[in-house]
Design a protein around this motif. Sequence first.
Motif, PDB file in Angstrom:
ATOM      1  N   UNK A  24      50.571 -26.481  -2.219  1.00  0.00           N
ATOM      2  CA  UNK A  24      51.429 -25.409  -1.714  1.00  0.00           C
ATOM      3  C   UNK A  24      52.676 -25.962  -1.025  1.00  0.00           C
ATOM      4  N   UNK A  25      52.472 -26.974  -0.171  1.00  0.00           N
ATOM      5  CA  UNK A  25      53.574 -27.484   0.640  1.00  0.00           C
ATOM      6  C   UNK A  25      53.338 -28.955   0.958  1.00  0.00           C
ATOM      7  N   UNK A  26      54.100 -29.806   0.313  1.00  0.00           N
ATOM      8  CA  UNK A  26      53.939 -31.261   0.502  1.00  0.00           C
ATOM      9  C   UNK A  26      54.181 -31.682   1.945  1.00  0.00           C
ATOM     10  N   UNK A  27      55.174 -31.078   2.592  1.00  0.00           N
ATOM     11  CA  UNK A  27      55.475 -31.439   3.988  1.00  0.00           C
ATOM     12  C   UNK A  27      54.301 -31.103   4.904  1.00  0.00           C
ATOM     13  N   UNK A  28      53.672 -29.969   4.670  1.00  0.00           N
ATOM     14  CA  UNK A  28      52.514 -29.590   5.480  1.00  0.00           C
ATOM     15  C   UNK A  28      51.357 -30.554   5.241  1.00  0.00           C
ATOM     16  N   UNK A  29      51.155 -30.965   4.009  1.00  0.00           N
ATOM     17  CA  UNK A  29      50.092 -31.926   3.708  1.00  0.00           C
ATOM     18  C   UNK A  29      50.372 -33.263   4.385  1.00  0.00           C
ATOM     19  N   UNK A  30      51.630 -33.652   4.393  1.00  0.00           N
ATOM     20  CA  UNK A  30      52.009 -34.888   5.078  1.00  0.00           C
ATOM     21  C   UNK A  30      51.732 -34.779   6.569  1.00  0.00           C
ATOM     22  N   UNK A  31      52.002 -33.622   7.135  1.00  0.00           N
ATOM     23  CA  UNK A  31      51.747 -33.407   8.560  1.00  0.00           C
ATOM     24  C   UNK A  31      50.252 -33.443   8.874  1.00  0.00           C
ATOM     25  N   UNK A  32      49.409 -33.095   7.908  1.00  0.00           N
ATOM     26  CA  UNK A  32      47.952 -33.112   8.119  1.00  0.00           C
ATOM     27  C   UNK A  32      47.335 -34.508   7.938  1.00  0.00           C
ATOM     28  N   UNK A  33      48.106 -35.435   7.413  1.00  0.00           N
ATOM     29  CA  UNK A  33      47.575 -36.772   7.150  1.00  0.00           C
ATOM     30  C   UNK A  33      47.012 -37.465   8.396  1.00  0.00           C
ATOM     31  N   UNK A  34      47.678 -37.396   9.552  1.00  0.00           N
ATOM     32  CA  UNK A  34      47.078 -38.018  10.750  1.00  0.00           C
ATOM     33  C   UNK A  34      45.734 -37.388  11.134  1.00  0.00           C
ATOM     34  N   UNK A  35      45.604 -36.076  10.920  1.00  0.00           N
ATOM     35  CA  UNK A  35      44.328 -35.410  11.196  1.00  0.00           C
ATOM     36  C   UNK A  35      43.235 -35.974  10.297  1.00  0.00           C
ATOM     37  N   UNK A  36      43.542 -36.146   9.021  1.00  0.00           N
ATOM     38  CA  UNK A  36      42.564 -36.701   8.087  1.00  0.00           C
ATOM     39  C   UNK A  36      42.195 -38.129   8.474  1.00  0.00           C
ATOM     40  N   UNK A  37      43.187 -38.898   8.884  1.00  0.00           N
ATOM     41  CA  UNK A  37      42.915 -40.280   9.315  1.00  0.00           C
ATOM     42  C   UNK A  37      42.044 -40.286  10.564  1.00  0.00           C
ATOM     43  N   UNK A  38      42.337 -39.408  11.509  1.00  0.00           N
ATOM     44  CA  UNK A  38      41.531 -39.331  12.734  1.00  0.00           C
ATOM     45  C   UNK A  38      40.093 -38.936  12.399  1.00  0.00           C
ATOM     46  N   UNK A  39      39.913 -37.959  11.533  1.00  0.00           N
ATOM     47  CA  UNK A  39      38.551 -37.541  11.151  1.00  0.00           C
ATOM     48  C   UNK A  39      37.790 -38.694  10.495  1.00  0.00           C
ATOM     49  N   UNK A  40      38.471 -39.450   9.646  1.00  0.00           N
ATOM     50  CA  UNK A  40      37.826 -40.589   8.993  1.00  0.00           C
ATOM     51  C   UNK A  40      37.425 -41.635  10.034  1.00  0.00           C
ATOM     52  N   UNK A  41      38.314 -41.920  10.983  1.00  0.00           N
ATOM     53  CA  UNK A  41      38.011 -42.886  12.036  1.00  0.00           C
ATOM     54  C   UNK A  41      36.853 -42.397  12.896  1.00  0.00           C
ATOM     55  N   UNK A  42      36.900 -41.139  13.324  1.00  0.00           N
ATOM     56  CA  UNK A  42      35.850 -40.598  14.183  1.00  0.00           C
ATOM     57  C   UNK A  42      34.496 -40.566  13.468  1.00  0.00           C
ATOM     58  N   UNK A  43      34.508 -40.244  12.189  1.00  0.00           N
ATOM     59  CA  UNK A  43      33.266 -40.229  11.415  1.00  0.00           C
ATOM     60  C   UNK A  43      32.683 -41.629  11.308  1.00  0.00           C
ATOM     61  N   UNK A  44      33.532 -42.613  11.039  1.00  0.00           N
ATOM     62  CA  UNK A  44      33.084 -44.003  10.949  1.00  0.00           C
ATOM     63  C   UNK A  44      32.560 -44.495  12.292  1.00  0.00           C
ATOM     64  N   UNK A  45      33.267 -44.183  13.349  1.00  0.00           N
ATOM     65  CA  UNK A  45      32.840 -44.574  14.687  1.00  0.00           C
ATOM     66  C   UNK A  45      31.488 -43.956  15.031  1.00  0.00           C
TER      67      UNK A  45
END
Length: 57
Positions: free
Chosen positions: A24-45
């Motif tokens: 739908x919106x590439x800019x919005x997906x780019x803005x969500x990238x840090x959230x995805x990275x944080x979730x991946x880090x928190x899940x691994x931790x």
Amino acid sequence: MSPHDIQSVLTLSTLDVLRVTARVDRAAATALTPYAAWCAFATTLNADIVRRNGGCR
């Protein structure tokens, strides 16, 4: 549902949000990238903490 299952669902849900948002919106997906990275880090931790504490009981 085990903690491992919950972590897997969270990861898949986050990736799906990114995928759908990117269509739908590439800019919005780019803005969500840090959230995805944080979730991946928190899940691994969290998985590592569970492993170090002897797993789930």
